[in-house]
Design a protein around this motif. Sequence first.
Motif, PDB file in Angstrom:
ATOM      1  N   ASP A 325       0.883   5.708  10.985  1.00  0.00           N
ATOM      2  CA  ASP A 325       0.598   4.691   9.978  1.00  0.00           C
ATOM      3  C   ASP A 325      -0.900   4.454   9.794  1.00  0.00           C
ATOM      4  N   LEU A 439       8.660   5.099   0.186  1.00  0.00           N
ATOM      5  CA  LEU A 439       7.561   5.322  -0.759  1.00  0.00           C
ATOM      6  C   LEU A 439       8.069   5.308  -2.198  1.00  0.00           C
ATOM      7  N   TRP A 464      -0.327   1.572  -2.358  1.00  0.00           N
ATOM      8  CA  TRP A 464       0.669   2.641  -2.235  1.00  0.00           C
ATOM      9  C   TRP A 464       0.026   3.938  -1.748  1.00  0.00           C
ATOM     10  N   HIS A 467      -0.278   3.850   1.857  1.00  0.00           N
ATOM     11  CA  HIS A 467       0.985   4.167   2.516  1.00  0.00           C
ATOM     12  C   HIS A 467       1.265   5.671   2.479  1.00  0.00           C
ATOM     13  N   PRO A 470      -2.132   7.415   4.874  1.00  0.00           N
ATOM     14  CA  PRO A 470      -2.666   6.305   5.681  1.00  0.00           C
ATOM     15  C   PRO A 470      -3.962   6.612   6.402  1.00  0.00           C
ATOM     16  N   GLU A 526       5.369   4.512   8.442  1.00  0.00           N
ATOM     17  CA  GLU A 526       5.016   3.939   7.140  1.00  0.00           C
ATOM     18  C   GLU A 526       5.891   2.766   6.739  1.00  0.00           C
ATOM     19  N   MET A 529       4.546  -0.694   7.595  1.00  0.00           N
ATOM     20  CA  MET A 529       3.193  -1.060   7.181  1.00  0.00           C
ATOM     21  C   MET A 529       3.208  -2.254   6.237  1.00  0.00           C
ATOM     22  N   TRP A 531       2.882  -4.593   3.135  1.00  0.00           N
ATOM     23  CA  TRP A 531       3.056  -4.361   1.701  1.00  0.00           C
ATOM     24  C   TRP A 531       2.909  -5.690   0.973  1.00  0.00           C
TER      25      TRP A 531
END
Length: 622
Positions: A325, A439, A464, A467, A470, A526, A529, A531
């Motif tokens: 990540d 994603l 995005w 992500h 990373p 991911e 992570m 958001w």
Amino acid sequence: SGQASPAVVIVEHLGASAMAGAFRSHSSWCLATVLAVALSSAEAKYGLRATESTERVSRDFVEQQLFGELTALLGHGASRERLARFEGLMQATYSGLPKNKQGGVDQAVARYALHRYFEMHRGWYIRGLAPDGERWNASSSTAMLKSKMPTFILELLEERVGRRHIGLAELAVLAATVEDLVHGDTIELLRMAYKAHGFSVDEPLESEAQEQLVIKTYLLFFLLPWTQEEAQGNGTAIEEFLPEVPDAYPGWGDTVLWVEDLKASIKHRNLGEHSPFENKDEYFRQFTAMSLLAEKIIDGIGMFQDLECNLMKNLLLDLDQERSDGRVLLAKFWSPFMKQEHYYFTETPAFLKHLGALDDTNPQRPSVIVPNIVYARSNCLASSSGFHSVCCVNQCGALMETLERGIAHPVASPGLIAKLVADLPSQTVAAPRNLSGSLRRKLDLIAAQHGGHVPLHGKMFALWMHHAFPNECPFPRASGAEAPLTHDEWSERFNTDSVASEEEMQHYVVLANSTADAASLHELNETAMMWSEEEELVTDLDMEELGSSKQEGHQWVWALLCFLRFLAMASAGFATITIFWDSLRSSISQFSPRHGSGKSPCSLPRWLGEAGRTGAAKSHFV
């Protein structure tokens, strides 16, 4: 009153030129505002250290450079090829930027484009072009920039040039002018190096030793700006300190070797401009040649220092190899320093938080965001200059440029972006790959806010990209966040050290060890992570118009494909009929009489016989 300045002359010439339409309108205000960005830091520590010096550089140097670049844009200047090079490098980004009704970009988008260009191709952090926590299109930013812009330039561009849009050619002029300002800054630094040893810029240096001394002093002032004040007028102190520079700057030896290679390259490139009987060893004894070397150093040192940036990035990723990540546990971040292996990673949690490089969603196990700490201003060179710094090259810019080249539009469908990104490799991400469902869902979330389309130049898409890549794309900073500070600026403002104490490091190590069992592999990829659905676009977009124009383009392509399909089917059908008649004629000919002049009742018409004779060739072609 008096003789007109060069900038006035060129603007009056623009008014009479056929190309004046490219400048007559909104470009004057936009050009002025974006140029104000480059001038907003006139209080540089070298070359721009006083109000009087600021006024001198603004009125003389900037006016002269703008005159030269506008002249070149008209095709009369020697730097027209240079502007063409700028246009070529910015073409891919420009093709995907949001345009206004006149077909150009506005002031906010111009700032964004110039920031992206210098960050990716030079490794330059230009204060004022960079957002520094403010919105790209903030009206307060525009007012601030206008207040710092010399009045005569603003009035000159607004009154004499007119109002229109900023196109690719105007962006190239702005980029060239900013580059000229950086070059002027570095020439002032070179003059300081001459002055520190009592050498005259009007006379050639007398020996190789003096040449090396000037170059090393220039590098010393550039790499360690604090030495500028300490060594002013004391050349002996500089000579005594030079052998100790590697202790203060470990990359000193490699940088000096790189400059020697650069000198050899410049000599080889300019062989045809000098007499074969001229002593090549004395090439850089002249100040003009030394100035050229200084400009090449400032142009290329960002890419050279990026080797160290990649080393730093790899060291960080090796500290926490289980994660995917783009993060490293804070306790592991400090481990090389605690083991005295190297001294790269020593920042306090508060300073990391200020830089936007700390992920503390889990306060028991905070992590350092790899690209954010690598690209941070705390790792920049020449950071004491109020105009520019040399930082690590943002690798996400190259990824964005590839997407912009493939899309050539400010917005795109989630499916198209997913397809392009799946085929897009980076230093740490292999391609082709299958994008995760997480994603793809996040792309749909972005599109849901914008009528089914994903804007490429917004905060949500930047998140995005973090992500998706990373280790290359940074986590976007929050709007309104304070401009990032360097170590020295942080210590001066808050009267505290930016380097963590041993007790603080040990506290987080114990905390991480006590919560190690609670961590799971799910938290290290991911899907876990951070958001956010907080959106912020570089400029306002008319999504209906952009979507309809994109749809119209797709409809035209679809119509063309349908026509081609029909043409192929018709050709195949004609070929089939031709082959059928050819076979039928062969079969009938077996029953036809071989002699006699009479017409057979089963013979084929003349036109069908001609078709039969050429049928084989036609069928073979199809």
